[in-house]
Design a protein around this motif. Sequence first.
Motif, PDB file in Angstrom:
ATOM      1  N   SER A  54      -4.042  -5.852  -2.653  1.00 29.16           N
ATOM      2  CA  SER A  54      -2.758  -5.156  -2.696  1.00 29.16           C
ATOM      3  C   SER A  54      -2.896  -3.948  -3.607  1.00 29.16           C
ATOM      4  O   SER A  54      -3.784  -3.918  -4.463  1.00 29.16           O
ATOM      5  CB  SER A  54      -1.722  -6.152  -3.238  1.00 29.16           C
ATOM      6  N   CYS A  55      -2.049  -2.969  -3.421  1.00 30.36           N
ATOM      7  CA  CYS A  55      -2.090  -1.748  -4.258  1.00 30.36           C
ATOM      8  C   CYS A  55      -2.082  -2.111  -5.736  1.00 30.36           C
ATOM      9  O   CYS A  55      -1.334  -2.983  -6.161  1.00 30.36           O
ATOM     10  CB  CYS A  55      -0.887  -0.859  -3.926  1.00 30.36           C
ATOM     11  N   ALA A  66       0.874  -1.173   0.000  1.00 31.73           N
ATOM     12  CA  ALA A  66       0.000   0.000   0.000  1.00 31.73           C
ATOM     13  C   ALA A  66       0.916   1.230   0.000  1.00 31.73           C
ATOM     14  O   ALA A  66       2.030   1.165   0.504  1.00 31.73           O
ATOM     15  CB  ALA A  66      -0.890   0.022   1.233  1.00 31.73           C
ATOM     16  N   PRO A  67       0.460   2.333  -0.584  1.00 30.31           N
ATOM     17  CA  PRO A  67       1.338   3.506  -0.637  1.00 30.31           C
ATOM     18  C   PRO A  67       1.586   4.147   0.722  1.00 30.31           C
ATOM     19  O   PRO A  67       2.434   5.018   0.851  1.00 30.31           O
ATOM     20  CB  PRO A  67       0.595   4.454  -1.575  1.00 30.31           C
ATOM     21  N   TRP A  68       0.817   3.726   1.736  1.00 33.50           N
ATOM     22  CA  TRP A  68       1.043   4.254   3.069  1.00 33.50           C
ATOM     23  C   TRP A  68       1.689   3.179   3.939  1.00 33.50           C
ATOM     24  O   TRP A  68       1.620   1.989   3.629  1.00 33.50           O
ATOM     25  CB  TRP A  68      -0.275   4.683   3.718  1.00 33.50           C
ATOM     26  N   ASN A  84      -1.244  -8.983  -8.779  1.00 29.51           N
ATOM     27  CA  ASN A  84      -2.695  -8.837  -8.642  1.00 29.51           C
ATOM     28  C   ASN A  84      -3.440  -9.656  -9.688  1.00 29.51           C
ATOM     29  O   ASN A  84      -4.442 -10.300  -9.389  1.00 29.51           O
ATOM     30  CB  ASN A  84      -3.100  -7.367  -8.752  1.00 29.51           C
ATOM     31  N   ILE A  85      -2.939  -9.607 -10.914  1.00 29.79           N
ATOM     32  CA  ILE A  85      -3.606 -10.349 -11.999  1.00 29.79           C
ATOM     33  C   ILE A  85      -3.543 -11.854 -11.716  1.00 29.79           C
ATOM     34  O   ILE A  85      -4.534 -12.564 -11.872  1.00 29.79           O
ATOM     35  CB  ILE A  85      -2.962 -10.000 -13.369  1.00 29.79           C
ATOM     36  N   VAL A 100     -11.585  -2.956  -2.753  1.00 31.45           N
ATOM     37  CA  VAL A 100     -11.713  -1.878  -1.769  1.00 31.45           C
ATOM     38  C   VAL A 100     -10.700  -0.756  -2.008  1.00 31.45           C
ATOM     39  O   VAL A 100     -11.025   0.426  -1.885  1.00 31.45           O
ATOM     40  CB  VAL A 100     -11.572  -2.458  -0.339  1.00 31.45           C
ATOM     41  N   GLY A 101      -9.486  -1.123  -2.356  1.00 27.02           N
ATOM     42  CA  GLY A 101      -8.441  -0.114  -2.571  1.00 27.02           C
ATOM     43  C   GLY A 101      -7.761   0.244  -1.263  1.00 27.02           C
ATOM     44  O   GLY A 101      -8.293   0.004  -0.175  1.00 27.02           O
TER      45      GLY A 101
END
Lengths: 436, 264
Positions: free
Chosen positions: B63-64, A415-417, B85-86, B27-28
């Motif tokens: 994950s991002c 995550a970027p954070w 992710n894919i 969700v992000g």
Amino acid sequence: MTLISQIIFVIVLAVPTYLIVKRIRQIRANILRGKALDRNDNSSQRWKTMLLIAFGQKKMFKKPIPAFLHLLIYVGFLVINLEVLEFVIDGLLGTHRVFAPYLGSFYNVAMNFFEFLALGVLVSCVIFLIRRNVVKVPRFTMPEMKGWPAMDGNLILIIEITLMMAILKMNAADQVLQAREVAGYHETGKLWISSALVPIMEMFDTSLLILTERGAWWFHIVGIMAFALYVTYSKHLHIFLAFPNTYYSNLNPKGKINNMDAVTTEVKSMLGMPVEAPAASPDEIGRFGAKDATDLSWKSLMESYTCTECGRCTSECPANLTGKTLSPRKIMMDTRDRIEEIGKGEGTEKSLLGDYITKEEINACTSCNACTEACPINIDPLGIILEMKRYVAMEESGSPASWNAMFANIETNFAPWKFAPSDRFNWADDLKNDKK
Amino acid sequence: MSDQTINVPTVAELQAKGESPEILFWVGCAGSFDDRYKRVTVAFTKILHHLGVNYAVLGPEESCTGDPARRAGNEFLFQMQAMSNIQLLDIYNIKKIVTACPHCFNTIKNEYPDLGGNYEVVHHTTFLQGMLNEGKLKITGGDYKGQKITYHDSCYLGRANGVYEAPRELLQSLDADLVEMKRCKTKGLCCGAGGGQMFKDAEKGDKEINIDRTEEAIGTGAKVIASACPFCMTMMSDGVKNKEKETEMQVKDIAEIIEESMGQ
């Protein structure tokens, strides 16, 4: 006498043509210094885009007043060139108004239509000059417009005004000469707009009038040829390049960034995934991203020659609006200046990023696409900015410290954070306990 | 809303039962970690439950997408993220994705196909618009009837992907008084956080972009700034705080507004 003028005319036509062709070849070679990019797919969509955006000027009409004035100049430019065809035939054959006897009364209609357009062009150019120099529309007075670019814009308008005045002056003198039944001056019928100048012309004697008429004729044709040559060195190239530039538009959704296939190959092998044999040999890759103009695609370089410095991009750019140094228009102007320099073999110690464009500028971009949306001919400054960010991040590891920290977070925490990946699903606990 | 406890299903749980969700709720990172945007995630989850949607989330496996890395120039990191992710999405045989983040939406929809990831991706506003048009989602109007609301376009939803109408149609369904800012739709002003700007300070200038945008929103006289993006949410909320308008003006995601106004 006619023979001499015919010879001079051929020279007047041939010399600028030679220089223009030479210059076009130079520009083409410069554009081809860019990297390969396939934009030959989907030709029906591309033709449609070109017709709508370049020929139809669809995006210009977001600002209706300049759009209308611009349309007048554009139609004037296209149609008055038909009259130039007559000029060329007359010049080569030593005739005068060669079409007049054949077209009869239609010739009068055509000439009046041309005069109407000439007046439209003239008035529009005067208004544009006022907008630039008296009203000082903000986008024409920004820092990158100081000096030559401002002069360039004014010169183009002044040349166009002078050329249109020459047509009207010529037609006025011609009408008086017709009335005096001077040999060789065919009947054109009344030309309404230039008739306004007839009272002035009537004060001159016939020999002076012939001189005036011939002078204006020569001035117009020499002026057109000189202007055509000047255009290839100025920001005015959009009158031609808008067409290929919109044909080769980016047809993807604006949010999509192009994939770097060279990176994909490396990432796949790092992840132990099967790698297809690379299509291009690895030495084609060069560096990641763009440090210099030659690292950009040919399309970005074409765009730099197409840009007419109207500044609609910059006036919509959120970074520029809030006082940052970034100006999408300057990105295009710098790219053009730099590829010109490279084309001349000069400035070998320089590069586009660093000597022309600073990191401060590219780091201010929010990738919001306001610039690409605003451009009336689909120029993409964002693409150039992105390639430079790629160079800085991947070749120099020189991104801003907080971006490097963000990269590190993604690598370690996904995550970027800086949060633990195991906490990612904690938000759902609120729902389990129903703490709304 | 209902008082019942909601268990959010993960794809892994469903998989263990031999099931798979019809739609994945992506969700992000902001929706997972940002305190403010977690409330949007919760609101959207409640809507999904209310509508009886067969959905699941990846939970800790998410994950991002790599969006901020790619936009800051780090193509390597982006592709590493995208590839893994894919792989995960394909293992779970995911076909359809909904997300409340325009950046995730844009990246998965437009950029993953180049790396072999092909999914039907919708933004939550488009998803909700569909539910509204199908008659599944019913709006009772609630507190927003007649209230002045202005909608701030997200660049990655609007210009980037042409989604202008879905959020507006949802707001209009509330019988709210939707007032537009002068710079809206294709001319919408960025909140200032796109292109990785969320993760760094702005370059030197004479104003912050989000302040400029917030002033414009305040100028409409709206009581609510509706947004549809976690970054816009942060930037606009900060702007409202900076202008000391917190008591007069709220920044809300469309999902929150809809959740508050849904029929029982």
